[in-house]
Design a protein around this motif. Sequence first.
Motif, mmCIF file in Angstrom:
data_model
loop_
_atom_site.group_PDB
_atom_site.id
_atom_site.type_symbol
_atom_site.label_atom_id
_atom_site.label_comp_id
_atom_site.label_asym_id
_atom_site.label_seq_id
_atom_site.Cartn_x
_atom_site.Cartn_y
_atom_site.Cartn_z
ATOM 1 N N TRP A 57 66.916 47.482 64.832
ATOM 2 C CA TRP A 57 66.159 48.280 65.812
ATOM 3 C C TRP A 57 64.681 48.331 65.411
ATOM 4 O O TRP A 57 63.795 48.154 66.255
ATOM 5 C CB TRP A 57 66.746 49.684 65.883
ATOM 6 N N LYS A 62 72.081 47.674 61.514
ATOM 7 C CA LYS A 62 71.793 48.020 62.910
ATOM 8 C C LYS A 62 70.494 48.802 63.021
ATOM 9 O O LYS A 62 69.695 48.588 63.948
ATOM 10 C CB LYS A 62 72.958 48.803 63.502
ATOM 11 N N SER A 63 70.259 49.716 62.085
ATOM 12 C CA SER A 63 69.018 50.494 62.093
ATOM 13 C C SER A 63 67.809 49.606 61.845
ATOM 14 O O SER A 63 66.774 49.720 62.525
ATOM 15 C CB SER A 63 69.069 51.595 61.029
ATOM 16 N N PRO A 109 75.844 49.901 59.337
ATOM 17 C CA PRO A 109 74.950 50.922 59.913
ATOM 18 C C PRO A 109 73.488 50.707 59.530
ATOM 19 O O PRO A 109 72.585 50.877 60.364
ATOM 20 C CB PRO A 109 75.498 52.233 59.345
ATOM 21 N N LEU A 110 73.246 50.311 58.277
ATOM 22 C CA LEU A 110 71.876 50.040 57.828
ATOM 23 C C LEU A 110 71.297 48.842 58.569
ATOM 24 O O LEU A 110 70.140 48.865 59.024
ATOM 25 C CB LEU A 110 71.860 49.791 56.324
#
Length: 207
Positions: free
Chosen positions: A190, A186-187, A183-184
């Motif tokens: 972005w 992917k952030s 999750p980190l």
Amino acid sequence: MPAETRLPVDVKPKHIATVPPGITNPERRHIRNPVQKNWATVQKYGRETNGAYGVGVTSVAPGGKNDGHFHGSYSETFTSLKGNVGIYTKSRGRIILKEGESATVPPREEHYWFNDGDEEVEIEVKIEPAMEGFEKGLYVMYGLAQDGKGGNAGVANSIVDTAIICSMADMWPGGVIGTTLIPLLKSLAWVGRKTGKEDKLLKKYWA
């Protein structure tokens, strides 16, 4: 552009900077990662197979390996071309491929390759379907390693660069650590796209 170079039919001369670099310059089919102790040669980009598959050959020096990871959208088939090639998959554990033997890792299965022997080995790697993001991620990762920015695992010193590579290539860390980190990553990927960092990496190592 050399006269003998043929671009894919959907690529116009003004778009040459966006196509796989080895299509216009054969020397750029060869890339090297001094951290992972391997080099790779792209034999077929996805652009050359209408996206059906991509093929490359990688050579791994004694002691060379990459870290456990998985791909979400494509399989990888490893075939030993020279020597005894070590492959780990979550379903099969550590196996040794002798020359001519193959192993296919389906999407989302954790895996890595290694060379525990005393001599260099060569592996053919085929991904299906092809993914240009994987090719781009490989060039960025190997380019950073060449510039001394490859990190201990050969991905990148910078966590933002690592996130960009992972997202672009659909290549994610495995295990419990991966579950926590994805999750980190992917952030941060972005953020890398929005700030232009991804474009800068592609212009330096791919275009």
